[in-house]
Motif scaffolding. Sequence first.
Motif, PDB file in Angstrom:
ATOM      1  N   ASN A  32       0.841  -1.211   0.000  1.00  0.00           N
ATOM      2  CA  ASN A  32       0.000   0.000   0.000  1.00  0.00           C
ATOM      3  C   ASN A  32       0.867   1.248   0.000  1.00  0.00           C
ATOM      4  O   ASN A  32       1.908   1.287   0.667  1.00  0.00           O
ATOM      5  CB  ASN A  32      -0.894   0.031   1.248  1.00  0.00           C
ATOM      6  CG  ASN A  32      -1.919  -1.090   1.265  1.00  0.00           C
ATOM      7  OD1 ASN A  32      -2.132  -1.741   2.264  1.00  0.00           O
ATOM      8  ND2 ASN A  32      -2.553  -1.323   0.145  1.00  0.00           N
ATOM      9  N   GLY A  33       0.444   2.241  -0.741  1.00  0.00           N
ATOM     10  CA  GLY A  33       1.101   3.548  -0.706  1.00  0.00           C
ATOM     11  C   GLY A  33       2.447   3.629  -1.402  1.00  0.00           C
ATOM     12  O   GLY A  33       3.200   4.573  -1.198  1.00  0.00           O
ATOM     13  N   GLU A  34       2.777   2.658  -2.263  1.00  0.00           N
ATOM     14  CA  GLU A  34       4.098   2.684  -2.902  1.00  0.00           C
ATOM     15  C   GLU A  34       4.105   3.451  -4.225  1.00  0.00           C
ATOM     16  O   GLU A  34       5.154   3.835  -4.718  1.00  0.00           O
ATOM     17  CB  GLU A  34       4.603   1.249  -3.154  1.00  0.00           C
ATOM     18  CG  GLU A  34       4.770   0.405  -1.890  1.00  0.00           C
ATOM     19  CD  GLU A  34       5.971   0.831  -1.035  1.00  0.00           C
ATOM     20  OE1 GLU A  34       6.669   1.791  -1.400  1.00  0.00           O
ATOM     21  OE2 GLU A  34       6.198   0.201   0.015  1.00  0.00           O
ATOM     22  N   GLY A  35       2.908   3.634  -4.825  1.00  0.00           N
ATOM     23  CA  GLY A  35       2.869   4.409  -6.077  1.00  0.00           C
ATOM     24  C   GLY A  35       2.337   3.657  -7.285  1.00  0.00           C
ATOM     25  O   GLY A  35       2.637   4.028  -8.423  1.00  0.00           O
ATOM     26  N   LYS A  36       1.540   2.616  -7.050  1.00  0.00           N
ATOM     27  CA  LYS A  36       0.995   1.827  -8.173  1.00  0.00           C
ATOM     28  C   LYS A  36      -0.122   2.581  -8.893  1.00  0.00           C
ATOM     29  O   LYS A  36      -0.090   2.744 -10.111  1.00  0.00           O
ATOM     30  CB  LYS A  36       0.436   0.478  -7.658  1.00  0.00           C
ATOM     31  CG  LYS A  36       1.442  -0.365  -6.905  1.00  0.00           C
ATOM     32  CD  LYS A  36       0.833  -1.669  -6.434  1.00  0.00           C
ATOM     33  CE  LYS A  36      -0.297  -1.514  -5.421  1.00  0.00           C
ATOM     34  NZ  LYS A  36       0.105  -0.900  -4.136  1.00  0.00           N
ATOM     35  N   THR A  37      -1.100   3.055  -8.099  1.00  0.00           N
ATOM     36  CA  THR A  37      -2.219   3.789  -8.715  1.00  0.00           C
ATOM     37  C   THR A  37      -1.706   5.031  -9.434  1.00  0.00           C
ATOM     38  O   THR A  37      -2.230   5.418 -10.486  1.00  0.00           O
ATOM     39  CB  THR A  37      -3.255   4.169  -7.632  1.00  0.00           C
ATOM     40  OG1 THR A  37      -3.718   2.967  -7.028  1.00  0.00           O
ATOM     41  CG2 THR A  37      -4.440   4.912  -8.222  1.00  0.00           C
ATOM     42  N   ASN A  38      -0.656   5.639  -8.875  1.00  0.00           N
ATOM     43  CA  ASN A  38      -0.098   6.846  -9.498  1.00  0.00           C
ATOM     44  C   ASN A  38       0.337   6.598 -10.948  1.00  0.00           C
ATOM     45  O   ASN A  38       0.261   7.495 -11.789  1.00  0.00           O
ATOM     46  CB  ASN A  38       1.106   7.349  -8.694  1.00  0.00           C
ATOM     47  CG  ASN A  38       0.704   7.772  -7.289  1.00  0.00           C
ATOM     48  OD1 ASN A  38      -0.483   7.947  -7.017  1.00  0.00           O
ATOM     49  ND2 ASN A  38       1.679   7.933  -6.404  1.00  0.00           N
ATOM     50  N   ILE A  39       0.788   5.366 -11.211  1.00  0.00           N
ATOM     51  CA  ILE A  39       1.208   5.037 -12.586  1.00  0.00           C
ATOM     52  C   ILE A  39      -0.013   5.046 -13.508  1.00  0.00           C
ATOM     53  O   ILE A  39       0.011   5.633 -14.597  1.00  0.00           O
ATOM     54  CB  ILE A  39       1.936   3.671 -12.619  1.00  0.00           C
ATOM     55  CG1 ILE A  39       3.245   3.793 -11.835  1.00  0.00           C
ATOM     56  CG2 ILE A  39       2.173   3.194 -14.049  1.00  0.00           C
ATOM     57  CD1 ILE A  39       3.999   2.495 -11.638  1.00  0.00           C
ATOM     58  N   THR A  58      -2.496  20.417  -9.177  1.00  0.00           N
ATOM     59  CA  THR A  58      -1.564  20.791  -8.102  1.00  0.00           C
ATOM     60  C   THR A  58      -1.405  19.666  -7.079  1.00  0.00           C
ATOM     61  O   THR A  58      -0.369  19.558  -6.434  1.00  0.00           O
ATOM     62  CB  THR A  58      -2.049  22.062  -7.366  1.00  0.00           C
ATOM     63  OG1 THR A  58      -3.436  21.930  -7.150  1.00  0.00           O
ATOM     64  CG2 THR A  58      -1.766  23.313  -8.144  1.00  0.00           C
ATOM     65  N   VAL A  59      -2.412  18.820  -6.962  1.00  0.00           N
ATOM     66  CA  VAL A  59      -2.333  17.694  -6.026  1.00  0.00           C
ATOM     67  C   VAL A  59      -1.446  16.591  -6.602  1.00  0.00           C
ATOM     68  O   VAL A  59      -0.708  15.900  -5.896  1.00  0.00           O
ATOM     69  CB  VAL A  59      -3.756  17.146  -5.745  1.00  0.00           C
ATOM     70  CG1 VAL A  59      -3.712  15.854  -4.966  1.00  0.00           C
ATOM     71  CG2 VAL A  59      -4.585  18.184  -5.013  1.00  0.00           C
ATOM     72  N   VAL A  60      -1.505  16.455  -7.911  1.00  0.00           N
ATOM     73  CA  VAL A  60      -0.816  15.374  -8.600  1.00  0.00           C
ATOM     74  C   VAL A  60       0.694  15.638  -8.712  1.00  0.00           C
ATOM     75  O   VAL A  60       1.519  14.730  -8.660  1.00  0.00           O
ATOM     76  CB  VAL A  60      -1.467  15.220  -9.999  1.00  0.00           C
ATOM     77  CG1 VAL A  60      -0.631  14.389 -10.911  1.00  0.00           C
ATOM     78  CG2 VAL A  60      -2.851  14.625  -9.844  1.00  0.00           C
ATOM     79  N   MET A  61       1.016  16.896  -8.833  1.00  0.00           N
ATOM     80  CA  MET A  61       2.429  17.292  -8.923  1.00  0.00           C
ATOM     81  C   MET A  61       3.148  16.894  -7.627  1.00  0.00           C
ATOM     82  O   MET A  61       2.570  16.996  -6.548  1.00  0.00           O
ATOM     83  CB  MET A  61       2.387  18.806  -9.103  1.00  0.00           C
ATOM     84  CG  MET A  61       3.569  19.551  -8.743  1.00  0.00           C
ATOM     85  SD  MET A  61       3.057  21.290  -8.757  1.00  0.00           S
ATOM     86  CE  MET A  61       2.722  21.507  -7.050  1.00  0.00           C
ATOM     87  N   ASN A  62       4.380  16.433  -7.740  1.00  0.00           N
ATOM     88  CA  ASN A  62       5.140  16.054  -6.545  1.00  0.00           C
ATOM     89  C   ASN A  62       5.169  17.213  -5.541  1.00  0.00           C
ATOM     90  O   ASN A  62       5.415  18.361  -5.935  1.00  0.00           O
ATOM     91  CB  ASN A  62       6.570  15.668  -6.943  1.00  0.00           C
ATOM     92  CG  ASN A  62       7.341  15.124  -5.765  1.00  0.00           C
ATOM     93  OD1 ASN A  62       7.704  15.874  -4.868  1.00  0.00           O
ATOM     94  ND2 ASN A  62       7.567  13.830  -5.759  1.00  0.00           N
TER      95      ASN A  62
HETATM   96  N1  LIG Z   1       1.698  14.957  -4.861  1.00  0.00           N
HETATM   97  C1  LIG Z   1       2.425  14.007  -4.278  1.00  0.00           C
HETATM   98  N2  LIG Z   1       3.752  14.161  -4.097  1.00  0.00           N
HETATM   99  C2  LIG Z   1       4.492  13.196  -3.521  1.00  0.00           C
HETATM  100  N3  LIG Z   1       3.984  12.032  -3.090  1.00  0.00           N
HETATM  101  C3  LIG Z   1       2.674  11.819  -3.236  1.00  0.00           C
HETATM  102  C4  LIG Z   1       1.822  12.789  -3.845  1.00  0.00           C
HETATM  103  N4  LIG Z   1       0.566  12.307  -3.856  1.00  0.00           N
HETATM  104  C5  LIG Z   1       0.614  11.097  -3.292  1.00  0.00           C
HETATM  105  N5  LIG Z   1       1.872  10.782  -2.912  1.00  0.00           N
HETATM  106  C6  LIG Z   1       2.336   9.555  -2.283  1.00  0.00           C
HETATM  107  O1  LIG Z   1       2.038   8.489  -3.177  1.00  0.00           O
HETATM  108  C7  LIG Z   1       1.733   7.344  -2.410  1.00  0.00           C
HETATM  109  C8  LIG Z   1       0.416   6.771  -2.855  1.00  0.00           C
HETATM  110  O2  LIG Z   1       0.577   6.257  -4.124  1.00  0.00           O
HETATM  111  P1  LIG Z   1      -0.531   5.313  -4.757  1.00  0.00           P
HETATM  112  O3  LIG Z   1      -1.877   5.843  -4.501  1.00  0.00           O
HETATM  113  O4  LIG Z   1      -0.115   5.088  -6.162  1.00  0.00           O
HETATM  114  O5  LIG Z   1      -0.296   4.014  -3.878  1.00  0.00           O
HETATM  115  P2  LIG Z   1      -0.656   2.522  -4.241  1.00  0.00           P
HETATM  116  O6  LIG Z   1       0.609   1.785  -4.489  1.00  0.00           O
HETATM  117  O7  LIG Z   1      -1.679   2.493  -5.292  1.00  0.00           O
HETATM  118  O8  LIG Z   1      -1.243   2.041  -2.842  1.00  0.00           O
HETATM  119  P3  LIG Z   1      -2.537   1.180  -2.498  1.00  0.00           P
HETATM  120  O9  LIG Z   1      -2.133  -0.254  -2.663  1.00  0.00           O
HETATM  121  O10 LIG Z   1      -2.772   1.507  -1.063  1.00  0.00           O
HETATM  122  O11 LIG Z   1      -3.635   1.599  -3.390  1.00  0.00           O
HETATM  123  C9  LIG Z   1       1.637   7.753  -0.956  1.00  0.00           C
HETATM  124  O12 LIG Z   1       2.805   7.322  -0.317  1.00  0.00           O
HETATM  125  C10 LIG Z   1       1.570   9.256  -1.015  1.00  0.00           C
HETATM  126  O13 LIG Z   1       2.178   9.842   0.078  1.00  0.00           O
END
Ligand SMILES: Nc1ncnc2c1ncn2[C@@H]1O[C@H](COP(=O)(O)OP(=O)(O)OP(=O)(O)O)[C@@H](O)[C@H]1O
Length: 382
Positions: A32-39, A58-62
């Motif tokens: 959880n929270g590693e950055g999968k959905t972000n991809i 602005t939320v999406v930007m690092n």
């Molecule tokens: N704008 C941002 N800048 C830097 N980090 C961010 C930003 N927005 C989110 N994050 C970080 O990205 C991580 C969440 O990424 P994501 O939602 O891709 O997780 P995930 O791997 O899909 O997790 P899960 O399995 O819980 O769904 C969190 O650690 C969060 O702190």
Amino acid sequence: MKLQRLVLETFRNHEQTIVDCSSGVNLFLGDNGEGKTNILEGISYLCLSKSFYAANDTVVMNVNKNGFVVTGSFVSDGNIFYEARVTFDKLQNQKTVTVNKAKVDKASSLIGQFPVVILSPEQSSITIGSPLDRRRFVDFVVSQSSRTYLESLIDYRRILKQRNKILSDILFSHKENNAVIEPWNENLVRVGTALVKKRIEFIEDFQTIVIDSYATLAGTTERPGIFYLPSFKCAASDKETVETNFRHALEDHYQEERHVGYSLVGPHRDEFIFKINKLDARSFASQGQHKTFLIALKLAEFFYLKEQCNETPILLLDDVLSEMDGRRSQRLLETTAKLGQTFITSTDERALNWVPVVSSNPRKFFVKQGNIDRVEDAAFIR
Ligand SMILES: Nc1ncnc2c1ncn2[C@@H]1O[C@H](COP(=O)(O)OP(=O)(O)OP(=O)(O)O)[C@@H](O)[C@H]1O
Ligand SMILES: [Mg+2]
């Protein structure tokens, strides 16, 4: 359409992530929270110029940076190459979209060029949530396949806003001014009629595909239905009748509108009813039936877009395996692998074994703190 390479720069927790994609299944694993959905969100920026859930630029930007860049190299079914790029600059508050280095004037112009179907936990609101959620779903699908519809929708929102402003002014000033509201009634009827007509056509086509998709998932003992209920009675679906009925409905509701200060009829108040065996799914469906319905809608969306856009959509499946048992997960992956390029996230390492061998050249990635590692297949034969 296939995404060949994705590059995320200072996007969410990805400092710089490069994904060389498989044209079949791409599996992203990690805690959880590693950055999968972000991809997947990055891919959604390339296809829709925005996030697939309501996050803004602005939320999406690092959080430590002043902007982001998402770049994607695509190849179409007809073997044409495109490079799409979405950049955001916080200081200028400016988002720029380019395709093959040419600036796209309106971000919305990107919609439909790289068709995409998204299944994520938030989407469960389509069958469970309010009428607004179902309208959004329909608008999203139709907009990707029809530029005219998307433009009418944008136009309609503008007209509605203006008309609501006039109604609210009438409410608070107690001064009526027919000369002011009349032209906006006509605009609302003109653009609204185009939307209603397209929605009627869409549901007619879409309903058959949903019934077929549902049957492949759940057999034929359960019969789904989707119905369109415009906010005013339409005696027929031809343009003149819809326009006349819309106009009459506006006249009928005008006194009420003056008292509430906003518009009460029009496509923004339409309903779409989803049923299983004649019962409204929203109130009567079980959790499993909701899920099946949602997947059937998404498969139908895929087939509809493929036909309308003449291009195979990309599939994004975020966290969809989490509530499914191994057998169902495997079946879902096998089904989607046959459809087109799929990007899927999971926290469950068992998914490594569910990615079907039939998928052309599947790729598996581990995501950790915004970095990815490609998993070589040989290392994971258990
Ligand atoms: N704008 C941002 N800048 C830097 N980090 C961010 C930003 N927005 C989110 N994050 C970080 O990205 C991580 C969440 O990424 P994501 O939602 O891709 O997780 P995930 O791997 O899909 O997790 P899960 O399995 O819980 O769904 C969190 O650690 C969060 O702190
Ligand atoms: Mg996630």
